[in-house]
Design a protein around this motif. Structure first.
Motif, PDB file in Angstrom:
ATOM      1  N   VAL A 166       0.861  -1.194   0.000  1.00 36.57           N
ATOM      2  CA  VAL A 166       0.000   0.000   0.000  1.00 36.57           C
ATOM      3  C   VAL A 166       0.885   1.227   0.000  1.00 36.57           C
ATOM      4  N   GLN A 167       0.673   2.118  -0.954  1.00 37.61           N
ATOM      5  CA  GLN A 167       1.463   3.333  -1.054  1.00 37.61           C
ATOM      6  C   GLN A 167       0.541   4.535  -1.222  1.00 37.61           C
ATOM      7  N   TYR A 168       0.920   5.649  -0.621  1.00 38.80           N
ATOM      8  CA  TYR A 168       0.196   6.902  -0.799  1.00 38.80           C
ATOM      9  C   TYR A 168       0.620   7.525  -2.119  1.00 38.80           C
ATOM     10  N   ASP A 169      -0.346   8.009  -2.880  1.00 33.36           N
ATOM     11  CA  ASP A 169      -0.025   8.526  -4.216  1.00 33.36           C
ATOM     12  C   ASP A 169       0.445   9.978  -4.211  1.00 33.36           C
ATOM     13  N   GLY A 170       0.558  10.565  -3.017  1.00 30.62           N
ATOM     14  CA  GLY A 170       1.042  11.933  -2.928  1.00 30.62           C
ATOM     15  C   GLY A 170      -0.004  12.980  -3.229  1.00 30.62           C
ATOM     16  N   CYS A 171      -1.209  12.533  -3.489  1.00 34.46           N
ATOM     17  CA  CYS A 171      -2.270  13.487  -3.853  1.00 34.46           C
ATOM     18  C   CYS A 171      -3.502  13.300  -2.972  1.00 34.46           C
ATOM     19  N   GLN A 172      -4.247  12.203  -3.196  1.00 30.21           N
ATOM     20  CA  GLN A 172      -5.492  12.013  -2.464  1.00 30.21           C
ATOM     21  C   GLN A 172      -5.649  10.620  -1.855  1.00 30.21           C
ATOM     22  N   HIS A 173      -5.034   9.604  -2.474  1.00 32.88           N
ATOM     23  CA  HIS A 173      -5.404   8.234  -2.132  1.00 32.88           C
ATOM     24  C   HIS A 173      -4.210   7.370  -1.756  1.00 32.88           C
ATOM     25  N   HIS A 174      -4.504   6.354  -0.933  1.00 27.75           N
ATOM     26  CA  HIS A 174      -3.614   5.219  -0.774  1.00 27.75           C
ATOM     27  C   HIS A 174      -4.016   4.195  -1.835  1.00 27.75           C
ATOM     28  N   ARG A 175      -3.000   3.551  -2.420  1.00 26.30           N
ATOM     29  CA  ARG A 175      -3.266   2.645  -3.531  1.00 26.30           C
ATOM     30  C   ARG A 175      -2.558   1.311  -3.331  1.00 26.30           C
ATOM     31  N   VAL A 176      -3.119   0.278  -3.967  1.00 30.76           N
ATOM     32  CA  VAL A 176      -2.599  -1.077  -3.862  1.00 30.76           C
ATOM     33  C   VAL A 176      -1.751  -1.400  -5.084  1.00 30.76           C
ATOM     34  N   PHE A 177      -0.539  -1.925  -4.831  1.00 29.11           N
ATOM     35  CA  PHE A 177       0.371  -2.342  -5.899  1.00 29.11           C
ATOM     36  C   PHE A 177       0.936  -3.718  -5.573  1.00 29.11           C
ATOM     37  N   THR A 178       1.546  -4.351  -6.590  1.00 33.07           N
ATOM     38  CA  THR A 178       2.371  -5.521  -6.328  1.00 33.07           C
ATOM     39  C   THR A 178       3.645  -5.055  -5.632  1.00 33.07           C
ATOM     40  N   LYS A 179       4.449  -5.997  -5.133  1.00 27.41           N
ATOM     41  CA  LYS A 179       5.668  -5.619  -4.415  1.00 27.41           C
ATOM     42  C   LYS A 179       6.647  -4.850  -5.304  1.00 27.41           C
ATOM     43  N   LYS A 180       6.561  -5.058  -6.610  1.00 23.63           N
ATOM     44  CA  LYS A 180       7.427  -4.313  -7.522  1.00 23.63           C
ATOM     45  C   LYS A 180       6.961  -2.869  -7.681  1.00 23.63           C
ATOM     46  N   GLY A 181       5.760  -2.594  -7.195  1.00 28.65           N
ATOM     47  CA  GLY A 181       5.244  -1.228  -7.238  1.00 28.65           C
ATOM     48  C   GLY A 181       4.837  -0.750  -8.605  1.00 28.65           C
ATOM     49  N   GLU A 182       4.516  -1.663  -9.518  1.00 26.39           N
ATOM     50  CA  GLU A 182       4.221  -1.279 -10.895  1.00 26.39           C
ATOM     51  C   GLU A 182       2.732  -1.060 -11.137  1.00 26.39           C
ATOM     52  N   LYS A 183       1.910  -1.944 -10.682  1.00 25.42           N
ATOM     53  CA  LYS A 183       0.474  -1.886 -10.913  1.00 25.42           C
ATOM     54  C   LYS A 183      -0.204  -2.778  -9.874  1.00 25.42           C
ATOM     55  N   PRO A 184      -1.524  -2.696  -9.710  1.00 22.72           N
ATOM     56  CA  PRO A 184      -2.500  -1.964 -10.536  1.00 22.72           C
ATOM     57  C   PRO A 184      -2.761  -0.531 -10.068  1.00 22.72           C
ATOM     58  N   GLY A 185      -2.397  -0.165  -8.837  1.00 22.09           N
ATOM     59  CA  GLY A 185      -2.638   1.200  -8.357  1.00 22.09           C
ATOM     60  C   GLY A 185      -4.087   1.481  -8.018  1.00 22.09           C
ATOM     61  N   ILE A 186      -4.831   0.466  -7.609  1.00 28.93           N
ATOM     62  CA  ILE A 186      -6.251   0.634  -7.287  1.00 28.93           C
ATOM     63  C   ILE A 186      -6.397   1.196  -5.874  1.00 28.93           C
ATOM     64  N   ASN A 187      -7.394   2.066  -5.667  1.00 32.86           N
ATOM     65  CA  ASN A 187      -7.566   2.678  -4.349  1.00 32.86           C
ATOM     66  C   ASN A 187      -8.722   2.049  -3.562  1.00 32.86           C
ATOM     67  N   LEU A 188      -9.067   0.815  -3.909  1.00 35.77           N
ATOM     68  CA  LEU A 188     -10.072   0.039  -3.187  1.00 35.77           C
ATOM     69  C   LEU A 188      -9.499  -1.337  -2.883  1.00 35.77           C
ATOM     70  N   THR A 189     -10.007  -1.967  -1.824  1.00 33.67           N
ATOM     71  CA  THR A 189      -9.502  -3.286  -1.445  1.00 33.67           C
ATOM     72  C   THR A 189     -10.548  -4.385  -1.594  1.00 33.67           C
TER      73      THR A 189
END
Length: 351
Positions: A156-179
């Protein structure tokens, strides 16, 4: 009788809200909102709407009354159908789903949901009102949700704007803000996002006056207390005006946030739980926002649709109703006719 009214905002090119309402029995109704996201979000949301509607009809009334959590089966079946038949479209697109079963005999509401299309009850207080959130948004920053994501090798990473987002450990995708969603097959298989819904029951009291079921186009710019305050400024036979006011305020706030270029899709279902007169409780500031939005001259079209609820005579007059034409039941609802307000706003860039 509880006559629901629905407001639909314009659907963006790659997003789309949709909804349904139906009477399953004289004293048992279902209300639902779906908010699609991703390039094919509008497709996934509409598939969910159709399959959920058919799934509810396949359940016996006895089963739905005795175990309303039987709706969970429909969530699992829906995800399986998406995986089997629309894997390419649903890989990086999905939808929220909030299904509300309203049992008037037991005076109980059971909400089964994934995502952030929130259900709120408006409760009358001695002075004013209270907006009670029946559902909890499924967001990556929530401790329990985050723990599951980390367990299944997501981050889980904060996008620096509005949302926390979900990524794989490589941090590439999907960047979804729902779980919790339907669809989003990549996030489900790689990051711990799930279709397992949360179930919440709420017993209706005499002080509970209105139910609001809305996409986050409302909730991102309006608090539950504010939205309930808008709705409680109208009598129960003026629900169409209430949804128009909700839309007006939300649209105006999105316009200010995005300097006129951005707005999320807006869908709101308003159900008055008891016959009631208008209460002069809406703050002057909210009235001013409605008036200000109307004065901007934003092009919009209001269509009043008089249709028999949950009847095969529904007319194909607007997108969210297409699927209802297939229903064969000719049973009229307990409220013989209802007026639905459908508002469309001039096209803008949506997020």
């Amino acid at each position: 009788p509880c006559v629901p009214h629905v407001l639909c905002g314009i659907n963006a090119e790659y997003m789309g809200d949709t909804w349904f309402i139906t009477d399953l029995a004289e004293d048992l109704s279902a209300y639902a909102v779906f908010d699609g996201h991703g390039r094919n979000g509008h497709t996934i949301a509409n598939l969910a709407k159709e399959w959920f509607f058919d799934g509810l009809l396949s359940k016996s009334l006895l089963e739905l009354r005795a175990a309303p959590d039987a709706v969970v089966f429909v969530f699992r079946a829906m995800q399986g159908r998406l995986r089997a038949g629309t894997a390419e479209q649903a890989s990086f697109s999905g939808t929220t789903a909030t299904i509300c079963l309203h049992d008037m005999r037991k005076r109980r509401i059971t909400v089964t949901h994934v995502g952030d299309s929130q259900c709120v009850i408006g409760k009358r207080l001695s002075e004013g009102w209270d907006g009670v959130a029946v559902t909890t948004d499924h967001k990556p920053e929530h401790p329990e949700e985050k723990a599951r994501i980390l367990k299944y090798k997501g981050i889980v990473q904060y996008d620096g704007c509005q949302h926390h987002r979900v990524f794989t450990k490589k941090g590439e995708k999907p960047g979804i803000n729902l779980t919790r969603t339907l669809g989003d097959l990549y996030a489900h298989s790689k990051c711990g996002v799930t279709c397992v819904p949360q179930i919440t029951s709420y017993n209706i009291s005499d002080d509970d006056e209105v139910l609001l079921l809305c996409s986050d186009g409302i909730w991102r710019v309006m608090s539950p207390d504010e939205a309930v305050g808008v709705a409680m400024g109208y009598a129960s036979d003026h629900a169409a005006e209430a949804v128009q006011a909700l839309r007006a305020i939300a649209w105006a706030r999105w316009t200010k946030l995005g300097t006129g270029q951005y707005a999320d899709d807006i869908t709101a279902v308003v159900v008055y739980l008891h016959a009631r007169a208008a209460r002069k409780v809406r703050p002057a500031a909210l009235n001013a926002e409605v008036a200000s939005e109307a004065a901007t001259g934003i092009a919009r079209r209001t269509v009043e649709l008089n249709m028999v609820v949950a009847d095969s005579s529904w007319q194909d007059t607007t997108g969210p109703l297409n699927y209802l034409k297939r229903r064969t039941s000719t049973r009229e609802s307990r409220a013989s006719r209802a007026s639905f307000a459908v508002l469309e706003s001039s096209p803008r860039q949506h997020i």
